[in-house]
Design a protein around this motif. Structure first.
Motif, PDB file in Angstrom:
ATOM      1  N   UNK A 394      -7.047   4.328  12.290  1.00  0.00           N
ATOM      2  CA  UNK A 394      -6.208   3.419  11.500  1.00  0.00           C
ATOM      3  C   UNK A 394      -6.811   2.022  11.524  1.00  0.00           C
ATOM      4  N   UNK A 395      -6.710   1.369  10.399  1.00  0.00           N
ATOM      5  CA  UNK A 395      -7.212   0.000  10.262  1.00  0.00           C
ATOM      6  C   UNK A 395      -6.207  -0.829   9.483  1.00  0.00           C
ATOM      7  N   UNK A 396      -5.073  -1.153  10.087  1.00  0.00           N
ATOM      8  CA  UNK A 396      -4.090  -1.979   9.368  1.00  0.00           C
ATOM      9  C   UNK A 396      -4.661  -3.356   9.049  1.00  0.00           C
ATOM     10  N   UNK A 397      -4.318  -3.841   7.857  1.00  0.00           N
ATOM     11  CA  UNK A 397      -4.854  -5.117   7.378  1.00  0.00           C
ATOM     12  C   UNK A 397      -3.755  -5.962   6.775  1.00  0.00           C
ATOM     13  N   UNK A 398      -3.959  -7.282   6.850  1.00  0.00           N
ATOM     14  CA  UNK A 398      -3.058  -8.230   6.213  1.00  0.00           C
ATOM     15  C   UNK A 398      -3.922  -9.230   5.439  1.00  0.00           C
ATOM     16  N   UNK A 399      -3.585  -9.431   4.162  1.00  0.00           N
ATOM     17  CA  UNK A 399      -4.362 -10.329   3.315  1.00  0.00           C
ATOM     18  C   UNK A 399      -3.478 -11.390   2.676  1.00  0.00           C
ATOM     19  N   UNK A 400      -4.016 -12.586   2.610  1.00  0.00           N
ATOM     20  CA  UNK A 400      -3.445 -13.646   1.783  1.00  0.00           C
ATOM     21  C   UNK A 400      -4.550 -14.189   0.897  1.00  0.00           C
TER      22      UNK A 400
END
Length: 850
Positions: A394-400
């Protein structure tokens, strides 16, 4: 009776391409084939034409126009017909999208022959045009898209946006070829421009409900109207759910399901006729049980036979006679899988934008300010089996992301131009985990170590990474009408990009102890060293902090000449680029098992694009035939490559020396009368690696002991167990992955007047279909990842009247078996897994509007 249901406001986008895709399906027969093109000038909002205004403009442009499909656009700040504009756009109206069941970009490729979309999950989605765009395979945050995805002029930097349902969409435009001199973000292969319905000062609403087999449920609603004489609002909502298409015998449930929810709200403030301000916000959520694969086949590699898939399964079963392993089916069309890791595809995306349009003197000033976010929470099974080899991935990501664009359009008697400034800032944070399971030692180790589960069980690679990306550009395009027949159209772009990355992987064993793999002890040393060598052979700690920046100058030049009233010829040359990239998922290894830092960055692509075309109408403009030919050459093509290992080089970016895509596209549409419309589109695409001399080898040339470092690569023993494997392969001349040489789409709709329940209306029957020839599903084409060509056919029949449309539909009516994607399992075991395309689906839809 001919029913007409025009949008309150038709919004047509700016582009710099050749009109080549025409769709002849829509809400009414007379308008069903509506397509549009635009010119060198503005954004979607700059091409607003109401139905009445369009009719009036048509008369002003050509008093002889009394029949046929006349589409009026104002993208160059003047009203003109689509066939008179020497630039390209393929427009698919929202009602056509709904009628054909293509409710997101992934499905849209069935209507557009030169569009290719592949997805194993929302993050790992490739959207390409003419075989070019994003690297085919596992996705990295460190590269730019070659196909831009825009929603109401706002650039969406991650392709995950492509997997969401269309929400209150007015139309979708598929643009082909390099962009940059008219769009905010540079794109080298084209763009998908999605325009939503805008707020109206007339009260209106619509609702739609669909049900079907596989427990398919979809509901959409939108309402729009005035809040005052200067403020209008629009609110839309859509929800989709459907049972999965693969049954997982391990979890005893269907997977790869759909569970989508979307909301959009807009406020329009028009204090006077010269100024319009639109504030928009949207939020979409997906929470399906997905996404997994099923067994497809086993292909021989150069690994020792006992170390290939069937041999490994036999060894496992011999060691575990009370719980032997076998896949539930070796026929993927049984739609059975047994993957054992947790699955999740939680996906949230949304944001807000402010668009200001101000008519200033002879032109229009436009400002677009936007913020977007993306929150990705995945869980995957990366060994593609029911054994616990990789127990977590798993590679959870958060982008803005933040963007600002300023644009000014000017119109004169002989000269029009557009100039713009664009700024973009993005940050992506990722927290990754990949962990070995209880069966990993048996699968990955040899000798006595294979029988000791504790060597690899619990071995965990934890990575922390971020990407900071900044981009700024100035661009412009001029349109000079030299004579009434001859127009030249040059464009320029100056671009600056900077990328800063951070990647750190920490490796711990099953006891939670941090491992130091520098240097890796030889396997012949003490038992403790032998265990460490085995563990470091699977995961190695890494730390990279690449930072790179680059300036680029690009341009394009279009010449078009009107040979006759309804015949336009044009030629376009574009010098474009795709900016620098960095590797964010770990680096390949040197011979001493240290990371190859030279692979931290990838060079920018250099693009030369050539296109010629002919646009014609005949039979009183009821028939349209357009023809285009193109050739795109790319140096330092950014490709995704796969080294076949767990963890470190599962997928990374590298430069192929040269790629070429060339082909011919032909599109025919006829509006025979108010009762019959039809279209047929075809594309021949020859997309190849012209030079890629150091590519990873396909599975049939992998897995054995490497050939000597300075030896000439020997490709003569593919699939021979125990043969020496080339260190890299020269795949020059082979086709690009994911591209069919031939692709076609077609459709027709016929209707007859009918009074039903005291309502005047139309009974209609529609058909649409598509065909694509074989293609390869691996970055280095393999005989094991060849996907057969297929043809799909859809039918619908219904009744429409003023404000009501009821129809039944069947998609993939002949229940054709086909593959959407094949993937090579890691470890060079020869296992190929994949995703089958949708089986036959059927259902009904009812739509109301007022």
């Amino acid at each position: 009776m001919t029913a007409k249901y025009p949008s309150a406001r038709r919004r047509l986008p700016a582009s710099a391409l050749t009109l080549s895709f025409l769709l002849a399906l829509g809400a009414t027969p007379a308008l069903a084939a509506e397509t549009s093109a635009d010119g060198a000038g503005a954004d979607a909002a700059d091409a607003t034409v109401g139905a009445a205004g369009a009719a009036e403009a048509a008369g002003q442009i050509d008093d002889d126009v009394s029949r046929g499909d006349v589409i009026i656009v104002t993208a160059r700040r003047r009203q003109e017909t689509a066939q008179e504009v020497p630039v390209a756009i393929s427009v698919i109206r929202g009602d056509s999208i709904e009628a054909t069941g293509n409710f997101n970009v992934v499905k849209l490729q069935q209507l557009a022959p030169t569009l290719q979309v592949y997805t194993s999950n929302p993050r790992n989605t490739s959207v390409n045009i003419r075989g070019l765009g994003v690297p085919f395979g596992l996705t990295s945050d460190g590269f730019e898209q070659g196909v831009g995805i825009y929603v109401d002029d706002v650039y969406n930097s991650r392709v995950a946006a492509a997997t969401f349902d269309f929400l209150d969409v007015d139309q979708v435009e598929v643009l082909r070829g390099p962009q940059g001199t008219l769009y905010g973000k540079n794109t080298t292969a084209g763009a998908i421009n999605i325009t939503t319905n805008q707020p109206t000062f007339d009260f209106e609403g619509r609702a739609e409900v669909s049900v079907g087999n596989l427990k398919y449920r979809q509901a959409k609603a939108a309402i729009s109207g005035p809040l005052s004489d200067k403020i209008a609002a629009r609110l839309a909502i859509a929800a989709t759910s459907r049972r999965g298409t693969l049954f997982n015998t391990t979890s005893d449930r269907w997977i790869n399901e759909q569970d989508n929810l979307g909301l959009r709200g807009q406020l329009l403030f028009e204090p006077n006729d010269d100024l319009g301000i639109t504030l928009s916000g949207d939020y979409s959520k997906q929470d399906p049980e997905g996404f997994g694969t099923a067994f497809v086949r086993v292909g021989r590699t150069q690994r020792a036979l006992a170390r290939q898939y069937d041999g490994l399964v036999a060894a496992y079963n011999a060691a575990n006679p009370t719980r032997p392993y076998a896949v539930p089916s070796r026929n993927i069309y049984d739609r059975l899988t047994d993957i054992d890791a947790s699955l999740n595809a939680g996906n949230k995306i949304g944001g807000a934008s402010l668009r200001v349009k101000w008519d200033v003197g002879p032109g229009t000033f436009t400002s677009i300010t936007a913020w977007r976010f993306w929150d990705w929470k995945p869980e995957n099974d990366r060994d593609f089996t029911g054994l616990s080899i990789v127990s977590r991935s798993q590679n959870p990501s958060q982008q803005d992301q933040y963007s600002q664009e300023f644009r000014y359009n000017y119109e004169g008697d002989r000269v029009d131009f557009v100039v713009g400034l664009f700024g973009f800032k993005q940050r992506i944070d990722t927290q990754g985990t990949e962990q070995q399971g209880a069966d990993a030692s048996r699968w990955s180790l040899t000798g006595a170590q294979a029988g000791i589960p504790g060597i690899l069980e619990g071995l965990t690679a934890s990575n922390t990474q971020y990407l900071k990306s900044t981009s700024a550009a100035a661009y412009g395009q001029l349109s000079w009408k030299v004579t009434d027949a001859l127009t030249i159209q040059p464009g320029l772009r100056l671009n600056y990009d900077k990328k800063t990355g951070f990647y750190q992987r920490i490796v711990t064993n099953g006891a939670g102890q941090v491992l130091n793999c520098t240097p890796i002890p030889p396997a012949t040393s003490l038992p403790a060293g032998s265990v460490l060598a085995a563990q470091c052979g699977v995961y190695q700690p890494q730390l990279t902090q690449p930072s790179v920046s680059d300036w680029n100058f690009s341009y394009d030049f279009n010449v078009n000449y009107k040979l006759a009233r309804d015949i336009l010829a044009y030629a376009t040359y574009a010098k474009s680029f795709k900016t620098i990239g960095i590797n964010q998922n770990g680096l390949p290894l040197n011979a001493d098992n240290t990371p190859n830092l030279d692979a931290s960055t990838v060079k920018p692509e250099s693009v030369n694009h050539y296109e010629i075309g002919l646009k014609t109408q005949f039979l009183d403009r009821r028939a349209t035939f357009n023809l285009s030919a193109f050739r795109t050459e790319i140096k330092n093509f950014q490709a995704t490559v796969n080294g076949g290992q767990f963890g470190t080089v599962r997928g990374y970016l590298a430069n192929a020396e040269k790629v070429r895509s060339q082909g011919i596209e032909a599109d025919f549409k006829i509006v025979a009368n108010d009762r019959l419309t039809a279209y047929a589109n075809g594309a021949y695409t020859d997309a190849k690696y012209k030079s890629f001399t150091n590519a990873p080898c396909p599975p049939e040339l992998s897995g054995g002991t490497f050939q000597p470092a300075n030896a000439v690569p020997d490709y003569s023993q593919p699939g021979v167990p125990g043969a020496l494997s080339p260190r890299q392969c020269d795949i020059s001349g082979q086709r690009l992955p994911g591209v069919s040489e031939w692709a076609f789409s077609y459709g027709a709709e016929i209707n007859a007047p009918l009074d039903l329940f005291a309502k005047e209306g139309q009974l209609y029957f529609g058909i649409d279909g598509n065909y694509r020839s074989r293609w390869n599903s691996n970055a280095s084409p393999s005989i094991y990842t060849e996907v057969k060509g297929y043809a799909l056919t859809n039918f619908r029949v219904g009744f429409r009247s003023d404000g009501v449309d009821v129809f039944g539909w069947v998609r993939n009516a002949f229940d054709v078996n086909y593959i959407e994607l094949l993937q090579v399992a890691p470890g060079n075991t020869g296992l190929i897994a994949g995703t089958p395309g949708d089986e036959r689906t059927w259902g009904g839809t009812i739509k109301f509007s007022f």
